[in-house]
Enzyme design. Structure first.
Site, PDB file in Angstrom:
ATOM      1  N   SER A 185     -35.766   7.319  15.196  1.00 39.69           N
ATOM      2  CA  SER A 185     -34.482   7.291  15.911  1.00 39.69           C
ATOM      3  C   SER A 185     -33.448   8.109  15.134  1.00 39.69           C
ATOM      4  O   SER A 185     -33.148   7.792  13.989  1.00 39.69           O
ATOM      5  CB  SER A 185     -33.997   5.856  16.073  1.00 39.69           C
ATOM      6  OG  SER A 185     -34.899   5.125  16.870  1.00 39.69           O
ATOM      7  N   ARG A 193     -27.927  -1.646  10.560  1.00 39.61           N
ATOM      8  CA  ARG A 193     -28.434  -0.391   9.975  1.00 39.61           C
ATOM      9  C   ARG A 193     -27.530   0.104   8.843  1.00 39.61           C
ATOM     10  O   ARG A 193     -27.302   1.296   8.682  1.00 39.61           O
ATOM     11  CB  ARG A 193     -28.588   0.693  11.044  1.00 39.61           C
ATOM     12  CG  ARG A 193     -29.514   0.332  12.169  1.00 39.61           C
ATOM     13  CD  ARG A 193     -30.950   0.071  11.713  1.00 39.61           C
ATOM     14  NE  ARG A 193     -31.728  -0.486  12.794  1.00 39.61           N
ATOM     15  CZ  ARG A 193     -31.892  -1.795  13.012  1.00 39.61           C
ATOM     16  NH1 ARG A 193     -31.340  -2.679  12.190  1.00 39.61           N
ATOM     17  NH2 ARG A 193     -32.601  -2.226  14.010  1.00 39.61           N
ATOM     18  N   GLU A 251     -28.638   8.525  12.023  1.00 38.85           N
ATOM     19  CA  GLU A 251     -29.319   7.549  11.189  1.00 38.85           C
ATOM     20  C   GLU A 251     -29.904   8.174   9.925  1.00 38.85           C
ATOM     21  O   GLU A 251     -29.850   7.558   8.868  1.00 38.85           O
ATOM     22  CB  GLU A 251     -30.420   6.853  11.999  1.00 38.85           C
ATOM     23  CG  GLU A 251     -31.009   5.655  11.304  1.00 38.85           C
ATOM     24  CD  GLU A 251     -31.776   4.753  12.247  1.00 38.85           C
ATOM     25  OE1 GLU A 251     -32.771   4.162  11.801  1.00 38.85           O
ATOM     26  OE2 GLU A 251     -31.392   4.632  13.423  1.00 38.85           O
TER      27      GLU A 251
END
Length: 364
Positions: free
Chosen positions: A242, A164, A342
């Protein structure tokens, strides 16, 4: 290219919170992107690039610079031996692009079905799901460099992809505006099935030798069951998806975590190729005392997925940030593991370990 003023942003974000952009422009060509960069540079304005709005938290005060809606479109396909190279403009809808690749029988993106947003955001975050990351298929990224205002090209290696993460996200945030992403896909190849939950669901549906279409359909069903698809009729849909990444621990840190997690039952763990161990952030959140569907004022957790923070009616950005900070603090106090947000944050003046810092307390 036209510059607008005081354009609201909440309806352009899947979270549905935040104020207005002081300046706003839409780019439908590389020339528009270049003009926007020149305009912002000449006026000394900060600039943020808006795609699908699915991974941002916008401050209640809005954003005082220029918000650039990257709406470049176009897809080109070129054979490369036994593979195919697909060049995609940054403004293309990601899931529509994935659906078309699956329809044409091009393997490499099928597990990434149903993810909201646009193509240009995928290399920045190294978007991934159900055992597949875009870094596995990206050949190069074309972007405009805001520092020198020229076009540059990055190979896969130069993108420095990690979990990520990428060079664009952690090393040079906000410097580059992606204009095109080039993927290398495999015609008529078998789908990638490397995620236990996906494999179980495919078996349950009777897919012994699943096709790309079978995998896409199954991934969409899994995401729908977790309220991870954009659906105006779903009360859990106002989220960033998320909110925290799954933490990846060194063996020593995992040993310390295991000691603190003793008594919590079986802990989901995912060994990595470098020897580290990835944990499930959703498990940490729930075992720290936050249940699915719970509310904290005007925000809460999704009823179906502990990783999704949901904005309820009349929620503000400050409510989302305060709840995120409460979750992260509680998880750290319970397990000694720090969750990393995130989404990116626009318009917040100060940051504290990845989250906007609390507002200073006035002293009379």
């Amino acid at each position: 290219m036209r510059i607008e003023t005081e354009v609201e942003l909440a309806t352009r974000s899947t979270l549905g919170v935040g104020g207005s952009a002081r300046y706003y422009a839409q780019a439908t060509s590389v020339a528009d992107l270049q003009a926007a960069l020149d305009w912002a540079h000449a006026g000394g304005h900060a600039l943020r690039v808006l795609g699908g709005g699915s991974n941002i938290v916008i401050a209640d005060a809005g954003f005082s610079g220029l918000v650039l809606d990257n709406a470049l479109s176009g897809v080109r396909t070129s054979p490369r031996g036994n593979e195919v190279e697909v060049s995609v403009a940054a403004g293309e809808n990601w899931d529509a692009f994935v659906a078309e690749m699956v329809r044409q029988g091009f393997q490499g993106l099928e597990c990434l079905s149903g993810i909201p947003g646009r193509v240009g955001a995928t290399p920045i975050q190294n978007v991934g799901a159900y055992g597949q990351d875009v870094s596995e298929s990206i050949v190069r990224v074309v972007a405009l460099d805001r520092s020198y205002r020229n076009q540059v090209m990055f190979s896969n290696a130069e993108c420095r992809f990690a979990y990520r993460d990428s060079y664009f996200k952690s090393e040079e945030p906000e410097r580059f505006v992606v204009s095109e992403v080039v993927f290398r896909l495999r015609p008529n190849a078998a789908p990638k099935i490397a995620y236990a939950e996906l494999e179980r669901e495919l078996r349950a549906r009777g897919h012994v030798k699943p096709s790309l279409a079978d995998v896409r359909e199954t991934v969409l069903a899994l995401r729908r069951s977790k309220s991870m698809l954009i659906d105006a009729n779903d009360p859990n849909t106002r989220s960033c998806g998320s909110f925290f990444t799954n933490p990846v621990l060194t063996p020593d840190d995992f040993t310390k975590f295991s000691f603190r997690a003793d008594g919590e039952g079986e802990v989901p763990r995912f060994p990595q190729s470098d020897g580290r161990i990835k944990l499930a952030a959703g498990w940490l959140i729930e075992h720290a005392g936050f249940s699915r569907g719970m509310n904290d004022g005007r925000v809460g957790l999704s009823e179906k997925h502990a990783l999704a923070l949901v904005a309820r009616s009349d929620a503000k950005a400050r409510d989302v940030v305060a709840f995120a900070r409460r979750i992260r603090t509680t998880v750290f106090e319970r397990f000694g593991v720090e969750l990393v947000p995130e989404p990116v944050f626009w318009g917040f003046p100060r940051m504290d370990r990845g989250l906007p810092a609390p507002a200073p307390v006035a002293v009379n």
